[in-house]
Scaffold this active site. Structure first.
Site, PDB file in Angstrom:
ATOM      1  N   GLY A   1       0.771  -1.235   0.000  1.00  0.00           N
ATOM      2  CA  GLY A   1       0.000   0.000   0.000  1.00  0.00           C
ATOM      3  C   GLY A   1       0.797   1.278   0.000  1.00  0.00           C
TER       4      GLY A   1
ATOM      5  N   GLU B   1       4.138  -6.436   1.697  1.00  0.00           N
ATOM      6  CA  GLU B   1       3.746  -6.841   0.346  1.00  0.00           C
ATOM      7  C   GLU B   1       3.637  -5.652  -0.604  1.00  0.00           C
ATOM      8  OE1 GLU B   1       0.893 -10.547   1.752  1.00  0.00           O
ATOM      9  OE2 GLU B   1       0.012  -8.566   1.468  1.00  0.00           O
TER      10      GLU B   1
ATOM     11  N   GLY C   1       3.531  -3.689  -3.950  1.00  0.00           N
ATOM     12  CA  GLY C   1       3.368  -3.985  -5.372  1.00  0.00           C
ATOM     13  C   GLY C   1       3.704  -2.723  -6.147  1.00  0.00           C
TER      14      GLY C   1
ATOM     15  N   TYR D   1     -10.369   5.823 -10.324  1.00  0.00           N
ATOM     16  CA  TYR D   1      -9.995   6.369  -9.012  1.00  0.00           C
ATOM     17  C   TYR D   1      -9.735   7.869  -9.053  1.00  0.00           C
ATOM     18  CZ  TYR D   1      -8.491   1.461  -8.816  1.00  0.00           C
ATOM     19  OH  TYR D   1      -8.418   0.104  -8.925  1.00  0.00           O
TER      20      TYR D   1
ATOM     21  N   CYS E   1     -15.027   5.021 -26.945  1.00  0.00           N
ATOM     22  CA  CYS E   1     -16.328   5.682 -27.103  1.00  0.00           C
ATOM     23  C   CYS E   1     -16.910   6.015 -25.743  1.00  0.00           C
ATOM     24  CB  CYS E   1     -17.254   4.782 -27.883  1.00  0.00           C
ATOM     25  SG  CYS E   1     -16.614   4.525 -29.517  1.00  0.00           S
ATOM     26  N   GLU E   2     -16.295   6.944 -25.068  1.00  0.00           N
ATOM     27  CA  GLU E   2     -16.732   7.289 -23.725  1.00  0.00           C
ATOM     28  C   GLU E   2     -16.073   8.610 -23.351  1.00  0.00           C
ATOM     29  OE1 GLU E   2     -17.502   4.953 -19.662  1.00  0.00           O
ATOM     30  OE2 GLU E   2     -17.133   3.930 -21.523  1.00  0.00           O
TER      31      GLU E   2
ATOM     32  N   TYR F   1      -0.769  -1.639 -11.994  1.00  0.00           N
ATOM     33  CA  TYR F   1      -2.230  -1.619 -12.183  1.00  0.00           C
ATOM     34  C   TYR F   1      -2.677  -0.971 -13.491  1.00  0.00           C
ATOM     35  CZ  TYR F   1      -1.889  -2.851  -7.263  1.00  0.00           C
ATOM     36  OH  TYR F   1      -1.542  -3.461  -6.083  1.00  0.00           O
TER      37      TYR F   1
HETATM   38  N1  LLP Z   1      -1.282  -6.955  -0.239  1.00  0.00           N
HETATM   39  C1  LLP Z   1      -2.614  -7.106  -0.351  1.00  0.00           C
HETATM   40  C2  LLP Z   1      -3.305  -8.062   0.496  1.00  0.00           C
HETATM   41  C3  LLP Z   1      -3.321  -6.327  -1.287  1.00  0.00           C
HETATM   42  O1  LLP Z   1      -4.630  -6.466  -1.388  1.00  0.00           O
HETATM   43  C4  LLP Z   1      -2.616  -5.409  -2.097  1.00  0.00           C
HETATM   44  C5  LLP Z   1      -3.320  -4.579  -3.078  1.00  0.00           C
HETATM   45  C6  LLP Z   1      -1.230  -5.311  -1.950  1.00  0.00           C
HETATM   46  C7  LLP Z   1      -0.591  -6.102  -1.009  1.00  0.00           C
HETATM   47  C8  LLP Z   1      -0.394  -4.399  -2.786  1.00  0.00           C
HETATM   48  O2  LLP Z   1      -0.715  -3.077  -2.649  1.00  0.00           O
HETATM   49  P1  LLP Z   1       0.243  -1.959  -3.305  1.00  0.00           P
HETATM   50  O3  LLP Z   1       1.569  -1.996  -2.577  1.00  0.00           O
HETATM   51  O4  LLP Z   1       0.416  -2.313  -4.722  1.00  0.00           O
HETATM   52  O5  LLP Z   1      -0.479  -0.697  -3.121  1.00  0.00           O
HETATM   53  N2  LLP Z   1      -6.058  -1.273  -8.550  1.00  0.00           N
HETATM   54  C9  LLP Z   1      -5.755  -0.302  -7.508  1.00  0.00           C
HETATM   55  C10 LLP Z   1      -4.973  -0.916  -6.373  1.00  0.00           C
HETATM   56  C11 LLP Z   1      -5.648  -2.101  -5.754  1.00  0.00           C
HETATM   57  C12 LLP Z   1      -4.793  -2.725  -4.699  1.00  0.00           C
HETATM   58  C13 LLP Z   1      -5.334  -4.037  -4.280  1.00  0.00           C
HETATM   59  N3  LLP Z   1      -4.553  -4.689  -3.292  1.00  0.00           N
HETATM   60  C14 LLP Z   1      -5.009   0.873  -8.130  1.00  0.00           C
HETATM   61  O6  LLP Z   1      -4.792   0.863  -9.318  1.00  0.00           O
HETATM   62  O7  LLP Z   1      -4.664   1.808  -7.426  1.00  0.00           O
END
Ligand code: LLP
Length: 463
Positions: free
Chosen positions: A278, A320, A322, A364, A391-392, A421
């Site tokens: 996150g 975690e 991402g 978002y 088309c939006e 993402y």
């Molecule tokens: N761990 C868990 C359990 C998660 O659900 C997520 C993200 C992460 C780690 C990784 O989060 P990060 O470090 O990438 O923020 N599609 C959305 C983000 C959805 C995140 C879902 N879970 C966007 O584009 O902002």
């Protein structure tokens, strides 16, 4: 995701419309290193280069739109996270941000673990040789088939997300004669300061088991009572694109309190906690992300302090990330198509992609920056909205930004920080062909996910 309103007087027009945008940079040709991957520079002719290759060459060889991923930056970020957390903690890359077999190999080589949340991600991880014991399996509604595969593959942990799943995983593990290592995902009740759709630790949403009403304690009771499960810890993920460490601190404190309650009730000290991902990244110059070592220190200090207060052995921490690893490593390259100046409003710049390769702006209200990258320009800044070809009218890639007023069809523009993402949430809306991901490193570029073709579309459509 907030951004200050326009603080300085416009330089290119008498009146600018209402909106949330920063003043144009003094030099639109300058590249803010916060939002571009590490090997990005401009060459002597003004063209942007990544990994030593110009965008003109990349566009010619791979076409547009396309995502270009800076492999050495990706690897460096993996190492920075692993070094910051050290040998007594574990970093799991969250594959949902972007996963491919090449990425899995880089992670494996750089010593990271992997968080997957679907059968598809698990298959990709195993196929590319990620050792199963380094995989964590997530999800609020894992199917029985997915659990079977995870258990039989021998994944290092399954993160349990509901009471049904506790029983399901226990039965499946027992049937296969194994004790599955599991964590329980708890909802700690933190309001993370991020977009509602990507906040996950408040109570009124679908993930996790609530701490507040004793549900989490009950889940622990059940998990400890089942032979098929080896409960190794507790998991919390509070949301995504978060800059403020306060939410993580509250979450860590509440998770440690739960460990203390478990010790008091069951006489067991669970050895691990996972604080999720996150961490926010810079999408525009206004964002100021934390470095991995600051994050690691903040989290480990709070866990150590809380454990000392509760007289608990400090558990092994895992995280975690991402977005924080892959997000800054890629940009999307587009070719400018049509340009429509709307008097008194802004100029609409249409590109050859759109919401099918970046849904985040529409979904978002995400903010991005954009630059002219095939050349430099000394023209005045013009306020633009970069839109796609779908088309939006909500098909917006960059809501408010400045580009040089001499922008012309055929120019290449790039949107940085699209590594996370964007490809993983890409769609075929309007039968768009999902763009390729091209890894660039040390003067070499190679496709790691190829562009979709019209044959791919027709192959799925069985007529
Ligand atoms: N761990 C868990 C359990 C998660 O659900 C997520 C993200 C992460 C780690 C990784 O989060 P990060 O470090 O990438 O923020 N599609 C959305 C983000 C959805 C995140 C879902 N879970 C966007 O584009 O902002």
């Amino acid at each position: 995701m907030s951004r200050s309103a326009h603080p300085a007087g416009p330089r290119h027009a008498d009146v600018l419309p209402e909106g949330h945008y920063s003043a144009p940079a003094d030099d639109l040709n300058a590249l803010d290193e916060k939002v571009w991957s590490r090997t990005v520079t401009r060459d002597a002719d003004g063209a942007l280069t990544v990994g030593g290759i110009t965008v003109a060459r990349l566009a010619e060889e791979f076409g547009t739109p396309a995502y270009f991923l800076d492999e050495s930056d990706f690897r460096a970020r993996c190492r920075a996270w692993a070094d910051a957390f050290g040998p007594d903690a574990d970093v799991f890359y969250a594959g949902k941000a972007f996963l491919s077999r090449a990425v899995v190999r880089w992670l494996t080589e750089e010593g990271l673990n992997l968080d997957v949340c679907s059968g598809g991600e698990l298959t990709t991880a195993l196929d590319a040789g990620m050792p199963a014991e380094r995989i964590a399996f997530h999800g609020n509604n894992k199917t029985v088939a997915e659990i079977e595969r995870a258990v039989t593959a021998g994944v290092g942990r399954i993160v349990l997300d509901s009471f049904q799943e506790i029983v399901r995983v226990a039965h499946i593990a027992q049937r296969h004669g194994v004790r599955q290592r599991v964590q329980i995902r708890v909802t700690v009740g933190v309001e993370a300061h991020t977009h509602e759709f990507i906040a996950t630790a408040h109570e009124d949403q679908k993930f996790g088991i609530a701490l507040a009403d004793g549900q989490a304690a009950e889940a622990v009771r059940r998990a400890l009572s089942l032979d098929g499960l080896d409960l190794i810890g507790v998991h919390s993920h509070i949301g995504s694109q978060i800059f403020d460490m306060a939410g993580f601190e509250v979450s860590a404190r509440r998770v440690v309190q739960l460990l203390a309650e478990i010790r008091d009730e069951h006489g067991v000290e669970l050895p691990e906690i996972d604080l999720g991902g996150g961490l926010g990244i810079a999408y525009t110059s206004d964002d100021d992300p934390r470095e991995p070592h600051e994050i690691a220190k903040a989290l480990s200090d709070i866990v150590t302090r809380e454990c000392e207060a509760a007289k608990l052995r400090t558990p092994r921490i895992s995280v975690e990330p991402g977005r924080a690893i892959v997000g800054p490593t890629a940009f999307t390259l587009y070719e400018v198509g049509t340009i429509k100046p709307l008097a008194g409003l802004r100029t609409y710049v249409s590109v050859d992609g759109g919401m099918s390769d970046n849904i985040r702006t529409a979904l978002y209200d995400a903010e991005y920056s954009v630059a002219l990258v095939s050349r430099t320009s000394d023209a005045e800044p013009m306020l633009v909205r970069v839109v796609g070809k779908h088309c939006e009218s909500g098909d917006i890639v960059v809501k408010d930004a400045f580009l040089p007023a001499d922008l012309a069809p055929g120019d290449l523009i790039a949107v940085p920080a699209t590594g996370a993402y964007c490809r993983s949430m890409a769609s075929n809306y309007n039968h768009a062909l999902r763009p390729p991901v091209v890894a660039v490193r040390d003067g070499e570029a190679r496709v790691i996910v190829r562009r979709e073709t019209e044959e791919d579309l027709l192959r799925l459509d069985v007529g």
